[in-house]
Write an enzyme that holds these catalytic residues in place. Structure first.
Site, PDB file in Angstrom:
ATOM      1  N   ASP A  13     -15.263  44.226  73.705  1.00  0.00           N
ATOM      2  CA  ASP A  13     -16.304  45.459  73.216  1.00  0.00           C
ATOM      3  C   ASP A  13     -17.634  44.351  73.928  1.00  0.00           C
ATOM      4  OD1 ASP A  13     -14.272  47.179  73.082  1.00  0.00           O
ATOM      5  OD2 ASP A  13     -14.388  46.469  70.814  1.00  0.00           O
ATOM      6  N   LYS A  16     -18.358  44.938  79.047  1.00  0.00           N
ATOM      7  CA  LYS A  16     -18.376  44.224  80.100  1.00  0.00           C
ATOM      8  C   LYS A  16     -18.050  45.385  81.395  1.00  0.00           C
ATOM      9  CE  LYS A  16     -13.955  44.078  78.519  1.00  0.00           C
ATOM     10  NZ  LYS A  16     -14.698  43.612  77.065  1.00  0.00           N
ATOM     11  N   GLY A  17     -17.681  46.630  80.979  1.00  0.00           N
ATOM     12  CA  GLY A  17     -18.046  47.840  81.029  1.00  0.00           C
ATOM     13  C   GLY A  17     -19.243  49.014  81.978  1.00  0.00           C
ATOM     14  N   GLY A  40     -10.931  50.205  76.226  1.00  0.00           N
ATOM     15  CA  GLY A  40     -11.688  51.195  76.654  1.00  0.00           C
ATOM     16  C   GLY A  40     -12.963  50.034  77.246  1.00  0.00           C
ATOM     17  N   HIS A  41     -13.552  50.577  78.498  1.00  0.00           N
ATOM     18  CA  HIS A  41     -14.562  50.611  78.445  1.00  0.00           C
ATOM     19  C   HIS A  41     -15.971  51.303  78.575  1.00  0.00           C
ATOM     20  CE1 HIS A  41     -12.713  46.253  80.309  1.00  0.00           C
ATOM     21  NE2 HIS A  41     -12.595  46.654  79.090  1.00  0.00           N
ATOM     22  N   GLN A 223     -10.179  43.226  77.258  1.00  0.00           N
ATOM     23  CA  GLN A 223     -10.669  42.032  76.102  1.00  0.00           C
ATOM     24  C   GLN A 223     -11.525  40.976  76.085  1.00  0.00           C
ATOM     25  OE1 GLN A 223      -7.111  43.071  77.341  1.00  0.00           O
ATOM     26  NE2 GLN A 223      -7.614  45.104  76.143  1.00  0.00           N
TER      27      GLN A 223
HETATM   28  P1  GDP Z   1     -16.631  47.266  76.770  1.00  0.00           P
HETATM   29  O1  GDP Z   1     -15.055  47.345  75.987  1.00  0.00           O
HETATM   30  O2  GDP Z   1     -16.448  45.536  77.061  1.00  0.00           O
HETATM   31  O3  GDP Z   1     -16.533  47.635  77.847  1.00  0.00           O
HETATM   32  O4  GDP Z   1     -17.140  47.383  75.435  1.00  0.00           O
HETATM   33  P2  GDP Z   1     -17.186  48.405  74.873  1.00  0.00           P
HETATM   34  O5  GDP Z   1     -18.001  49.819  75.968  1.00  0.00           O
HETATM   35  O6  GDP Z   1     -15.882  49.270  73.609  1.00  0.00           O
HETATM   36  O7  GDP Z   1     -18.574  48.454  73.669  1.00  0.00           O
HETATM   37  C1  GDP Z   1     -19.686  48.661  74.095  1.00  0.00           C
HETATM   38  C2  GDP Z   1     -20.788  49.645  73.640  1.00  0.00           C
HETATM   39  O8  GDP Z   1     -22.086  48.954  73.449  1.00  0.00           O
HETATM   40  C3  GDP Z   1     -20.670  50.330  74.572  1.00  0.00           C
HETATM   41  O9  GDP Z   1     -20.376  52.203  72.797  1.00  0.00           O
HETATM   42  C4  GDP Z   1     -21.897  50.674  75.263  1.00  0.00           C
HETATM   43  O10 GDP Z   1     -22.363  51.874  75.352  1.00  0.00           O
HETATM   44  C5  GDP Z   1     -22.770  50.069  73.825  1.00  0.00           C
HETATM   45  N1  GDP Z   1     -23.904  48.624  74.921  1.00  0.00           N
HETATM   46  C6  GDP Z   1     -23.814  48.486  76.101  1.00  0.00           C
HETATM   47  N2  GDP Z   1     -24.635  47.680  76.527  1.00  0.00           N
HETATM   48  C7  GDP Z   1     -25.200  48.171  75.348  1.00  0.00           C
HETATM   49  C8  GDP Z   1     -26.921  47.389  74.917  1.00  0.00           C
HETATM   50  O11 GDP Z   1     -27.273  46.421  75.386  1.00  0.00           O
HETATM   51  N3  GDP Z   1     -27.134  47.632  73.977  1.00  0.00           N
HETATM   52  C9  GDP Z   1     -27.070  48.421  73.255  1.00  0.00           C
HETATM   53  N4  GDP Z   1     -27.396  49.019  71.822  1.00  0.00           N
HETATM   54  N5  GDP Z   1     -25.765  49.114  72.881  1.00  0.00           N
HETATM   55  C10 GDP Z   1     -24.947  48.488  74.551  1.00  0.00           C
HETATM   56  P1  IMO Z   2     -12.149  45.586  75.660  1.00  0.00           P
HETATM   57  O1  IMO Z   2     -11.674  45.943  76.798  1.00  0.00           O
HETATM   58  C1  IMO Z   2     -11.841  44.986  71.184  1.00  0.00           C
HETATM   59  C2  IMO Z   2      -7.542  43.697  69.662  1.00  0.00           C
HETATM   60  C3  IMO Z   2      -7.007  44.965  68.450  1.00  0.00           C
HETATM   61  C4  IMO Z   2      -6.441  43.967  68.543  1.00  0.00           C
HETATM   62  C5  IMO Z   2      -5.703  43.004  68.713  1.00  0.00           C
HETATM   63  C6  IMO Z   2      -3.891  43.634  69.842  1.00  0.00           C
HETATM   64  O2  IMO Z   2     -12.291  47.165  75.381  1.00  0.00           O
HETATM   65  O3  IMO Z   2     -12.804  44.970  74.853  1.00  0.00           O
HETATM   66  P2  IMO Z   2      -2.723  45.281  71.428  1.00  0.00           P
HETATM   67  O4  IMO Z   2      -3.088  46.668  71.289  1.00  0.00           O
HETATM   68  O5  IMO Z   2      -4.075  45.087  72.445  1.00  0.00           O
HETATM   69  O6  IMO Z   2      -1.789  44.929  70.933  1.00  0.00           O
HETATM   70  O7  IMO Z   2      -4.341  44.602  69.772  1.00  0.00           O
HETATM   71  O8  IMO Z   2      -6.593  43.169  70.154  1.00  0.00           O
HETATM   72  N1  IMO Z   2      -8.140  44.675  71.360  1.00  0.00           N
HETATM   73  C7  IMO Z   2      -9.494  44.970  71.742  1.00  0.00           C
HETATM   74  N2  IMO Z   2     -10.640  44.207  70.593  1.00  0.00           N
HETATM   75  N3  IMO Z   2     -11.345  45.339  72.094  1.00  0.00           N
HETATM   76  C8  IMO Z   2     -10.691  45.359  72.920  1.00  0.00           C
HETATM   77  O9  IMO Z   2     -10.576  45.412  74.121  1.00  0.00           O
HETATM   78  C9  IMO Z   2      -9.441  45.235  72.498  1.00  0.00           C
HETATM   79  N4  IMO Z   2      -8.203  45.287  73.492  1.00  0.00           N
HETATM   80  C10 IMO Z   2      -7.427  44.586  72.115  1.00  0.00           C
HETATM   81  O10 IMO Z   2      -8.096  45.881  67.560  1.00  0.00           O
HETATM   82  O11 IMO Z   2      -7.013  43.045  67.293  1.00  0.00           O
HETATM   83 MG    MG Z   3     -13.996  48.291  74.739  1.00  0.00          MG
END
Ligand code: GDP
Ligand code: IMO
Ligand code: MG
Length: 423
Positions: A13, A16-17, A40-41, A223
Site C-alpha cells: 500500500d 504503487k498503483g 488493491g492499487h 504487496q
Molecule cells: P498500492 O497498493 O501500493 O497501490 O497503494 P494503495 O492504493 O493500496 O494505497 C495507497 C493510498 O494512498 C491510496 O488511497 C492512494 O490514493 C493514496 N495515495 C497515493 N499517493 C498519495 C500521496 O502522495 N498522498 C496521499 N495523501 N495519498 C496518496
Molecule cells: P498491495 O499490492 C498490504 C497482507 C495481508 C496479510 C498478509 C498475507 O495493495 O500493496 P494474503 O492475503 O496475501 O495471504 O495476506 O499480507 N497483504 C497486503 N498488505 N497491501 C497488499 O497489497 C497486501 N496483500 C497482502 O494483510 O497481512
Molecule cells: Mg494496496
C-alpha cells in the site's frame, strides 16, 4: 532494452498503483508479476478514483499493453467484476489486456481453505485478505494447481473436480462448512466461460520479443518487500516473491535484463494484518496518521496500523532489491506534525543497538531509536515544483537520501496523478 521494475519497499500500500499510472506513458507495456486479488492499487485522475486488484495499473492509458504474468494467481470471478467495472471507461481490454496461460487459477475452495487455515491459527492468524492466495500458491508449488491454459482443455472440469476433492478432505479435517460452495462454483464457472473469451497468451514470448525490439516494459509489483515469502517477517507474509527477483520468475525475464528498480516507500510506515512492526504507534499520533493518510485497506477496508519511518527495514529492502531510484509517497500526510521521527536503529533488551534485520529480530522485543526532525507543518497544496517545498521537507528528503544512499527522484504529495513532484 532492459525491463524496469517498480515495487513496494514496506508492507504494501505504498502507492504503487498511482505511480505506475503516472509513469505508464513512458512505457509500451505494464506487467504484473506476482500476487493476485490480495492487492488493491488505487489510481486517481480527473476526479475519478479507481481500485485495481489483478489488472495492471497501465490499463487507463490506451497505448499500453497490460500483461498479467505467469507469477500471478488469478481469481476469474474477481477478474470478471474488474473488467465489468472498467466498462464505463471505454477501455478496449481485448486489445490492451493479455493474460499468461501459465498464471495460476484461484478456485472457490482455495478461498474456503484460506478461511479455514486462518481460523485454525487463532490469535496467531496472519491477517490474510482471505482471497485464497496462500492455498493457491501452495498448490502451485505442490504441482497440483490449475493454470489459465487449462480452462481451454476439454478435461478442465475433471481436473477441477480432482483438486476440489483433495481440498474437501482438508476442509473436513478443519470442520469447515461447505454450504456456500455450490453458489461460489456457479459464479466461478460463469466467470470461466467469460475468461475463455479473453486474450490468453504465452506472455514470456511477448515480453522477451518486446525487449528484443527495444520496447519499454514496466513490471508492477504487488504487496511489499517486508511481506516477501523469504525475506519478510515470516510467517506474517504473503506467499509470493515480492522482490525484484520475482519480476524475473513471474514474467520469464532473465536477471541480466533488469534495468531501473524503482523502490516506493511511504514517508512513514503502515501495515495491515498481523506481524512485527517496531515503529508502530498506539497513541493519538498513530491515530492522526491513520486519519490524515486515510489508512484503510483498499481491498478489505481494514484500518491500517501506522508508525514512523523505519530506516533499518528500508535499507534491508533496498539491499535485497538493488533499488536504483527511490520514490517517497504521501509526504503530505506528515503536514500535520510539528515534529517528525525517523527510526535509525533498534535497541535490543540487552541495551545493544543494531541496524540490521536478523533472523531473531521478530521474536525480540526491540525498541526503535529515533532521530527527531522539525516538521514543515504546513499545507503542500498547489506545490508543483521541488524548489517550492518548505525547507523542513527538503531537509527530511536530504536526510533520507544520505541515510539510504539512493537518490529520491520523486515525491508524492497527494493521491492525484498531478500531485507528483519529480526531482
Ligand atoms: P498500492 O497498493 O501500493 O497501490 O497503494 P494503495 O492504493 O493500496 O494505497 C495507497 C493510498 O494512498 C491510496 O488511497 C492512494 O490514493 C493514496 N495515495 C497515493 N499517493 C498519495 C500521496 O502522495 N498522498 C496521499 N495523501 N495519498 C496518496
Ligand atoms: P498491495 O499490492 C498490504 C497482507 C495481508 C496479510 C498478509 C498475507 O495493495 O500493496 P494474503 O492475503 O496475501 O495471504 O495476506 O499480507 N497483504 C497486503 N498488505 N497491501 C497488499 O497489497 C497486501 N496483500 C497482502 O494483510 O497481512
Ligand atoms: Mg494496496
Amino acid at each position: 532494452m532492459k525491463m524496469d521494475v517498480l515495487l513496494g519497499l514496506q508492507w504494501g500500500d505504498e502507492g504503487k498503483g498511482k505511480i505506475v499510472d503516472v509513469l505508464a506513458p513512458k512505457y509500451e507495456i505494464v506487467a504484473r508479476f506476482q500476487g493476485g486479488p490480495n492487492a488493491g492499487h488505487t489510481l486517481e485522475f480527473d476526479g475519478i478514483k479507481h481500485v485495481l486488484h489483478q489488472i495492471p495499473s497501465g490499463i487507463f492509458r490506451s497505448q499500453i499493453l497490460n500483461i498479467i504474468g505467469n507469477g500471478v494467481v488469478l481469481d476469474p470471478i474477481i477478474l470478471k467484476k474488474e473488467i465489468d467495472g472498467l466498462g464505463k471507461f471505454s477501455i478496449d481490454y481485448m486489445k490492451n489486456l493479455v493474460i499468461s496461460k501459465k498464471a495460476t487459477i484461484i478456485i472457490p475452495t482455495h478461498k474456503l481453505l484460506d478461511a479455514a487455515l486462518e481460523t485454525s491459527k487463532g490469535d496467531k492468524k496472519i491477517g490474510s485478505t482471505l482471497k485464497g492466495i496462500g492455498p493457491t500458491y501452495q498448490d502451485k508449488i505442490g504441482r497440483s494447481a490449475l493454470r489459465v491454459g487449462d480452462i481451454l482443455s476439454p478435461d478442465f472440469k475433471d481436473k477441477y473436480q480432482a483438486l476440489v476433492e483433495k481440498h474437501k478432505t482438508i476442509l473436513s479435517f478443519y470442520n469447515h462448512p461447505l454450504d456456500v460452495l455450490a453458489e461460489m462454483e456457479e459464479q466461478f464457472f460463469a466467470a470461466v466461460e467469460f475468461f475463455k473469451t479473453l486474450n490468453l497468451i504465452d506472455s514470456e514470448y511477448v515480453v522477451n520479443d518486446a525487449l528484443a525490439s527495444n520496447k519499454r516494459i514496466l513490471a508492477e509489483g504487488a504487496q511489499g518487500s517486508l511481506l516477501d515469502i523469504d525475506f519478510g517477517s515470516y510467517p506474517f507474509v504473503t506467499s509470493s516473491t515480492t522482490m525484484t527477483a520475482g519480476a524475473c520468475t513471474g514474467l520469464g525475464v532473465a536477471p541480466s535484463k533488469i534495468g531501473e528498480v524503482f523502490g516506493i516507500f511511504k514517508a512513514y510506515c503502515t501495515r495491515v494484518g498481523s506481524g512485527p512492526f517496531p515503529t508502530e504507534l498506539f497513541d493519538e499520533t498513530g491515530e492522526a496518521m491513520r486519519k490524515e493518510g486515510n489508512e484503510f485497506g483498499s481491498t478489505t477496508g481494514r484500518p491500517r496500523r501506522c508508525g514512523w519511518l523505519d530506516l533499518p527495514a528500508l535499507r534491508y529492502s533496498i539491499m535485497i532489491n538493488d533499488v536504483t531510484q527511490l520514490f517517497m509517497m504521501k509526504g503530505d500526510v506528515l503536514n500535520i506534525f510539528e515534529e517528525i521521527k525517523i527510526c535509525t536503529h533498534y535497541e535490543l533488551p540487552t541495551g545493544e543497538r543494531i541496524d540490521r534485520l536478523s533472523f531473531e529480530i521478530s521474536d525480540l522485543d526491540v525498541k526503535p531509536v529515533y532521530k527527531a526532525m522539525k516538521g514543515w507543518n504546513t499545507s503542500l497544496k498547489g506545490i508543483r515544483d521541488y524548489d517550492n517545498f518548505p525547507i523542513e521537507l527538503k531537509d527530511y528528503v536530504s536526510f533520507l537520501e544520505e541515510q539510504l544512499n539512493v537518490p529520491i527522484k520523486l515525491v508524492s504529495i497527494g493521491p492525484d496523478r498531478e500531485q507528483t513532484i519529480l526531482r
